[in-house]
Scaffold this active site. Structure first.
Site, PDB file in Angstrom:
ATOM      1  N   LEU A   1       1.396  15.347  -2.198  1.00 35.47           N
ATOM      2  CA  LEU A   1       2.836  15.103  -2.317  1.00 35.47           C
ATOM      3  C   LEU A   1       3.493  15.265  -0.946  1.00 35.47           C
ATOM      4  CD1 LEU A   1       4.887  14.574  -4.629  1.00 35.47           C
ATOM      5  CD2 LEU A   1       5.297  17.040  -4.656  1.00 35.47           C
ATOM      6  N   ILE A   2       4.430  14.370  -0.620  1.00 38.79           N
ATOM      7  CA  ILE A   2       5.093  14.445   0.689  1.00 38.79           C
ATOM      8  C   ILE A   2       6.222  15.485   0.606  1.00 38.79           C
ATOM      9  CG2 ILE A   2       6.414  13.130   2.410  1.00 38.79           C
ATOM     10  CD1 ILE A   2       3.394  12.387   2.188  1.00 38.79           C
TER      11      ILE A   2
ATOM     12  N   SER B   1     -10.117   1.837   3.192  1.00 30.88           N
ATOM     13  CA  SER B   1     -10.251   0.378   3.318  1.00 30.88           C
ATOM     14  C   SER B   1      -8.888  -0.266   3.567  1.00 30.88           C
ATOM     15  CB  SER B   1     -10.945  -0.230   2.099  1.00 30.88           C
ATOM     16  OG  SER B   1     -10.110  -0.198   0.968  1.00 30.88           O
ATOM     17  N   ASN B   2      -7.832   0.285   2.992  1.00 33.68           N
ATOM     18  CA  ASN B   2      -6.484  -0.241   3.292  1.00 33.68           C
ATOM     19  C   ASN B   2      -6.104   0.057   4.738  1.00 33.68           C
ATOM     20  OD1 ASN B   2      -4.885  -1.498   0.976  1.00 33.68           O
ATOM     21  ND2 ASN B   2      -5.870   0.236  -0.024  1.00 33.68           N
TER      22      ASN B   2
ATOM     23  N   GLU C   1      -4.134  -5.269  -2.757  1.00 35.31           N
ATOM     24  CA  GLU C   1      -3.622  -4.323  -1.752  1.00 35.31           C
ATOM     25  C   GLU C   1      -3.980  -4.814  -0.352  1.00 35.31           C
ATOM     26  OE1 GLU C   1      -4.821  -0.299  -2.597  1.00 35.31           O
ATOM     27  OE2 GLU C   1      -4.273  -0.450  -4.693  1.00 35.31           O
TER      28      GLU C   1
ATOM     29  N   HIS D   1       0.376   1.929  -4.475  1.00 32.51           N
ATOM     30  CA  HIS D   1      -0.121   2.526  -5.713  1.00 32.51           C
ATOM     31  C   HIS D   1      -0.875   1.449  -6.497  1.00 32.51           C
ATOM     32  CE1 HIS D   1      -0.289   5.467  -8.915  1.00 32.51           C
ATOM     33  NE2 HIS D   1      -0.067   4.465  -9.756  1.00 32.51           N
TER      34      HIS D   1
END
Ligand code: GAR
Length: 192
Positions: free
Chosen positions: A91-92, A17-18, A178, A108
């Site tokens: 995790l990047i 949705s973001n 957000e 976040h």
């Protein structure tokens, strides 16, 4: 003077949705566009949204993301200026953080440094906020480093909570923040 032709890549694992909101926000933008939507789930609804919007998609798996650096070539092809994590839970890896210094942002669903770290995502966050009886929650947009939720904070927005709010109602309040703030903050980061 505004910068010319800047490209975003959005990473999303879920509903998106973001991501949808960001795509909508930049659809008519004179200099910023969403070039690529990347997901670790081939069935993620966000990929269908991307296809309908005519945006390139890329599905990644762990060996591709963690054992090769081939994603750098994909990103360089546009070239991508900013990586946006919108509900992306992996995790990047270090090579990507180093290739995009202060050019990876994450949203976040809490007021970091509270309720962050490994395992703190989505409804887990909102249930923890509810269990702690917090009077407020909110969202944080931050730069991404090699640790979960630890990069420098760019922007926070808060919402008041009622003792009657359950975790789903807290989630809805935070998600509304957000949707309202993420895209304009991305625009500001790209303007710098
Ligand atoms: C958002 O609330 C985002 O803050 C959260 O996942 C949701 C994705 O929703 N991200 C995290 O928890 C990352 N730690 P969406 O798929 O509808 O945009």
């Amino acid at each position: 003077m505004s910068k010319q032709n800047q490209h975003l890549a959005i990473f999303a694992s879920g509903t998106g949705s973001n991501a949808r909101q960001i795509v909508k926000y930049f659809e008519q933008h004179p200099s910023i566009s969403v070039a690529l939507i990347i997901s670790n789930k081939a069935s993620a609804p966000v990929l269908e949204m991307a296809r309908q919007a005519g945006i390139d998609t890329l599905v990644i798996d762990r060996p591709f993301f963690y054992e090769s650096e081939d994603i750098l070539k994909k990103l360089a092809a546009y070239p991508v200026d900013l990586l946006v994590l919108a509900g992306f839970l992996w995790l990047i890896p270090g090579y990507l953080v180093q290739a995009y210094p202060n050019r990876i942002v994450n949203v976040h669903p809490a007021l970091l440094p509270k309720y962050g770290g490994k395992g703190m995502y989505g409804m887990h966050v909102h249930r923890a906020v509810k269990a702690a009886g917090e009077a407020e929650s909110g969202m944080t947009i931050h730069f991404v480093n090699e640790h979960y939720d630890e990069g420098a904070v760019i922007f926070q927005a808060r919402c008041a909570l009622s003792p009657k709010d359950d975790a789903e109602q807290i989630a809805a309040k935070v998600l509304a923040l957000e949707h309202h703030h993420f895209a304009p903050v991305i625009e500001q980061v790209l303007a710098k």
